[in-house]
Design a protein around this motif. Structure first.
Motif, PDB file in Angstrom:
ATOM      1  N   ALA A  10       0.813  -1.219   0.000  1.00 44.66           N
ATOM      2  CA  ALA A  10       0.000   0.000   0.000  1.00 44.66           C
ATOM      3  C   ALA A  10       0.844   1.266   0.000  1.00 44.66           C
ATOM      4  CB  ALA A  10      -0.948  -0.008   1.197  1.00 44.66           C
ATOM      5  N   ASN A  11       2.105   1.175   0.406  1.00 44.69           N
ATOM      6  CA  ASN A  11       2.984   2.348   0.396  1.00 44.69           C
ATOM      7  C   ASN A  11       3.256   2.878  -1.006  1.00 44.69           C
ATOM      8  OD1 ASN A  11       3.326   2.536   3.184  1.00 44.69           O
ATOM      9  ND2 ASN A  11       4.875   0.927   3.146  1.00 44.69           N
ATOM     10  N   GLU A  12       2.988   2.066  -2.038  1.00 46.51           N
ATOM     11  CA  GLU A  12       3.162   2.507  -3.417  1.00 46.51           C
ATOM     12  C   GLU A  12       2.006   3.407  -3.866  1.00 46.51           C
ATOM     13  OE1 GLU A  12       3.740  -0.683  -6.185  1.00 46.51           O
ATOM     14  OE2 GLU A  12       5.325  -1.607  -4.980  1.00 46.51           O
ATOM     15  N   PHE A  13       0.940   3.456  -3.077  1.00 49.49           N
ATOM     16  CA  PHE A  13      -0.289   4.124  -3.472  1.00 49.49           C
ATOM     17  C   PHE A  13      -0.556   5.356  -2.622  1.00 49.49           C
ATOM     18  CE2 PHE A  13      -0.629  -0.301  -4.578  1.00 49.49           C
ATOM     19  CZ  PHE A  13      -1.313  -0.325  -5.780  1.00 49.49           C
ATOM     20  N   SER A  14      -1.389   6.233  -3.162  1.00 49.87           N
ATOM     21  CA  SER A  14      -1.921   7.367  -2.402  1.00 49.87           C
ATOM     22  C   SER A  14      -3.419   7.188  -2.284  1.00 49.87           C
ATOM     23  CB  SER A  14      -1.645   8.685  -3.126  1.00 49.87           C
ATOM     24  OG  SER A  14      -0.279   8.941  -3.178  1.00 49.87           O
ATOM     25  N   TYR A  15      -3.923   7.329  -1.067  1.00 44.25           N
ATOM     26  CA  TYR A  15      -5.360   7.246  -0.814  1.00 44.25           C
ATOM     27  C   TYR A  15      -5.978   8.589  -1.191  1.00 44.25           C
ATOM     28  CZ  TYR A  15      -9.729   7.257   1.800  1.00 44.25           C
ATOM     29  OH  TYR A  15     -11.043   7.354   2.147  1.00 44.25           O
ATOM     30  N   LEU A  16      -7.046   8.557  -1.987  1.00 40.83           N
ATOM     31  CA  LEU A  16      -7.623   9.804  -2.476  1.00 40.83           C
ATOM     32  C   LEU A  16      -9.070  10.017  -2.068  1.00 40.83           C
ATOM     33  CD1 LEU A  16      -5.895   9.656  -5.916  1.00 40.83           C
ATOM     34  CD2 LEU A  16      -5.380  11.199  -4.038  1.00 40.83           C
ATOM     35  N   GLY A  17      -9.608   9.155  -1.221  1.00 38.80           N
ATOM     36  CA  GLY A  17     -10.949   9.394  -0.699  1.00 38.80           C
ATOM     37  C   GLY A  17     -12.009   8.463  -1.241  1.00 38.80           C
ATOM     38  N   ASP A  18     -13.223   8.845  -0.974  1.00 40.31           N
ATOM     39  CA  ASP A  18     -14.409   8.078  -1.346  1.00 40.31           C
ATOM     40  C   ASP A  18     -14.498   7.926  -2.867  1.00 40.31           C
ATOM     41  OD1 ASP A  18     -17.109   7.296  -1.909  1.00 40.31           O
ATOM     42  OD2 ASP A  18     -17.718   8.123   0.016  1.00 40.31           O
ATOM     43  N   ALA A  19     -14.786   6.730  -3.334  1.00 46.27           N
ATOM     44  CA  ALA A  19     -14.873   6.470  -4.769  1.00 46.27           C
ATOM     45  C   ALA A  19     -16.016   7.220  -5.439  1.00 46.27           C
ATOM     46  CB  ALA A  19     -15.006   4.969  -5.034  1.00 46.27           C
ATOM     47  N   SER A  20     -16.966   7.704  -4.667  1.00 41.52           N
ATOM     48  CA  SER A  20     -18.052   8.474  -5.278  1.00 41.52           C
ATOM     49  C   SER A  20     -17.537   9.787  -5.879  1.00 41.52           C
ATOM     50  CB  SER A  20     -19.148   8.769  -4.250  1.00 41.52           C
ATOM     51  OG  SER A  20     -18.670   9.649  -3.256  1.00 41.52           O
TER      52      SER A  20
ATOM     53  N   GLU B 294     -13.175   3.058  -2.146  1.00 39.10           N
ATOM     54  CA  GLU B 294     -12.198   4.140  -2.053  1.00 39.10           C
ATOM     55  C   GLU B 294     -11.411   4.272  -3.360  1.00 39.10           C
ATOM     56  OE1 GLU B 294     -11.137   3.275   2.612  1.00 39.10           O
ATOM     57  OE2 GLU B 294      -9.929   2.320   1.060  1.00 39.10           O
ATOM     58  N   LEU B 295     -10.934   5.478  -3.622  1.00 43.39           N
ATOM     59  CA  LEU B 295     -10.032   5.724  -4.744  1.00 43.39           C
ATOM     60  C   LEU B 295      -8.592   5.666  -4.249  1.00 43.39           C
ATOM     61  CD1 LEU B 295     -11.620   8.730  -6.656  1.00 43.39           C
ATOM     62  CD2 LEU B 295     -11.277   6.421  -7.509  1.00 43.39           C
ATOM     63  N   TRP B 296      -7.778   4.915  -4.954  1.00 43.23           N
ATOM     64  CA  TRP B 296      -6.352   4.833  -4.665  1.00 43.23           C
ATOM     65  C   TRP B 296      -5.609   5.084  -5.979  1.00 43.23           C
ATOM     66  CZ3 TRP B 296      -3.882   3.244   0.014  1.00 43.23           C
ATOM     67  CH2 TRP B 296      -4.762   2.957   1.061  1.00 43.23           C
ATOM     68  N   TYR B 297      -4.489   5.806  -5.896  1.00 40.04           N
ATOM     69  CA  TYR B 297      -3.677   6.136  -7.059  1.00 40.04           C
ATOM     70  C   TYR B 297      -2.327   5.451  -6.922  1.00 40.04           C
ATOM     71  CZ  TYR B 297      -1.070   9.054 -10.342  1.00 40.04           C
ATOM     72  OH  TYR B 297      -0.290   9.502 -11.375  1.00 40.04           O
TER      73      TYR B 297
ATOM     74  N   TYR C 120     -20.852  22.067  -3.634  1.00 36.43           N
ATOM     75  CA  TYR C 120     -20.569  22.226  -2.210  1.00 36.43           C
ATOM     76  C   TYR C 120     -20.627  20.856  -1.521  1.00 36.43           C
ATOM     77  CZ  TYR C 120     -21.109  23.281   2.705  1.00 36.43           C
ATOM     78  OH  TYR C 120     -20.954  23.295   4.060  1.00 36.43           O
ATOM     79  N   GLU C 121     -21.700  20.113  -1.768  1.00 37.67           N
ATOM     80  CA  GLU C 121     -21.845  18.787  -1.163  1.00 37.67           C
ATOM     81  C   GLU C 121     -20.740  17.849  -1.641  1.00 37.67           C
ATOM     82  OE1 GLU C 121     -25.819  17.380  -1.800  1.00 37.67           O
ATOM     83  OE2 GLU C 121     -26.699  19.016  -0.640  1.00 37.67           O
ATOM     84  N   TYR C 122     -20.426  17.908  -2.924  1.00 30.27           N
ATOM     85  CA  TYR C 122     -19.375  17.069  -3.506  1.00 30.27           C
ATOM     86  C   TYR C 122     -18.027  17.339  -2.837  1.00 30.27           C
ATOM     87  CZ  TYR C 122     -16.070  15.521  -7.152  1.00 30.27           C
ATOM     88  OH  TYR C 122     -15.037  14.923  -7.843  1.00 30.27           O
ATOM     89  N   GLN C 123     -17.732  18.616  -2.614  1.00 27.38           N
ATOM     90  CA  GLN C 123     -16.432  19.010  -2.078  1.00 27.38           C
ATOM     91  C   GLN C 123     -16.310  18.820  -0.568  1.00 27.38           C
ATOM     92  OE1 GLN C 123     -13.771  19.982  -3.847  1.00 27.38           O
ATOM     93  NE2 GLN C 123     -12.550  20.192  -2.009  1.00 27.38           N
ATOM     94  N   TYR C 124     -17.361  19.141   0.183  1.00 23.76           N
ATOM     95  CA  TYR C 124     -17.215  19.254   1.635  1.00 23.76           C
ATOM     96  C   TYR C 124     -17.965  18.229   2.482  1.00 23.76           C
ATOM     97  CZ  TYR C 124     -15.124  23.694   0.445  1.00 23.76           C
ATOM     98  OH  TYR C 124     -14.313  24.650  -0.079  1.00 23.76           O
ATOM     99  N   LEU C 125     -19.017  17.634   1.969  1.00 27.89           N
ATOM    100  CA  LEU C 125     -19.818  16.733   2.797  1.00 27.89           C
ATOM    101  C   LEU C 125     -19.464  15.282   2.496  1.00 27.89           C
ATOM    102  CD1 LEU C 125     -23.289  18.503   2.612  1.00 27.89           C
ATOM    103  CD2 LEU C 125     -21.417  18.867   4.234  1.00 27.89           C
ATOM    104  N   ARG C 126     -19.003  14.583   3.505  1.00 28.60           N
ATOM    105  CA  ARG C 126     -18.609  13.180   3.344  1.00 28.60           C
ATOM    106  C   ARG C 126     -19.201  12.343   4.473  1.00 28.60           C
ATOM    107  NH1 ARG C 126     -16.627  15.194  -0.575  1.00 28.60           N
ATOM    108  NH2 ARG C 126     -14.482  15.248  -1.246  1.00 28.60           N
TER     109      ARG C 126
END
Length: 95
Positions: free
Chosen positions: A13-23, A55-58, A40-46
């Motif tokens: 997992a150290n090769e990856f960056s966690y980028l948040g909710d897949a939505s 989750e999104l991982w890069y 606003y909801e997309y950016q701030y409400l989780r």
């Protein structure tokens, strides 16, 4: 934690960056009447749910692919890993 990359096999997992909710793959329509509220909801409400979460991982230190990882946030057990492009196509999204 080991992420079983769909193309490259098991990777640390150290090769990856966690980028948040897949939505976050599904941006709001900027032309809709309530675009400001949607962004606003997309950016701030989780939601911060315990349990299964998509989750999104890069793969920053690898092939630079985007992955959708389904993981239990309580145990860190990973139940599936898919290329984000495949998920977007399947869900009818071009991006």
């Amino acid at each position: 934690m080991i992420i079983n990359h769909p193309l490259l096999g098991p990777r640390d997992a150290n090769e990856f960056s966690y980028l948040g909710d897949a939505s976050l793959m599904h941006r709001p329509d900027w032309q809709s009447d309530d675009a400001e509220n949607q962004f606003y909801e997309y950016q701030y409400l989780r939601d911060n749910k315990a349990g299964m979460h998509r989750e999104l991982w890069y793969h920053e230190q690898g092939d630079r692919s985007w992955l959708v990882v389904t993981r239990n946030t309580l145990t860190h057990e990973i139940s599936s890993v898919e290329l984000a492009s495949d998920v977007a196509r399947r869900e009818g999204r071009s991006r």
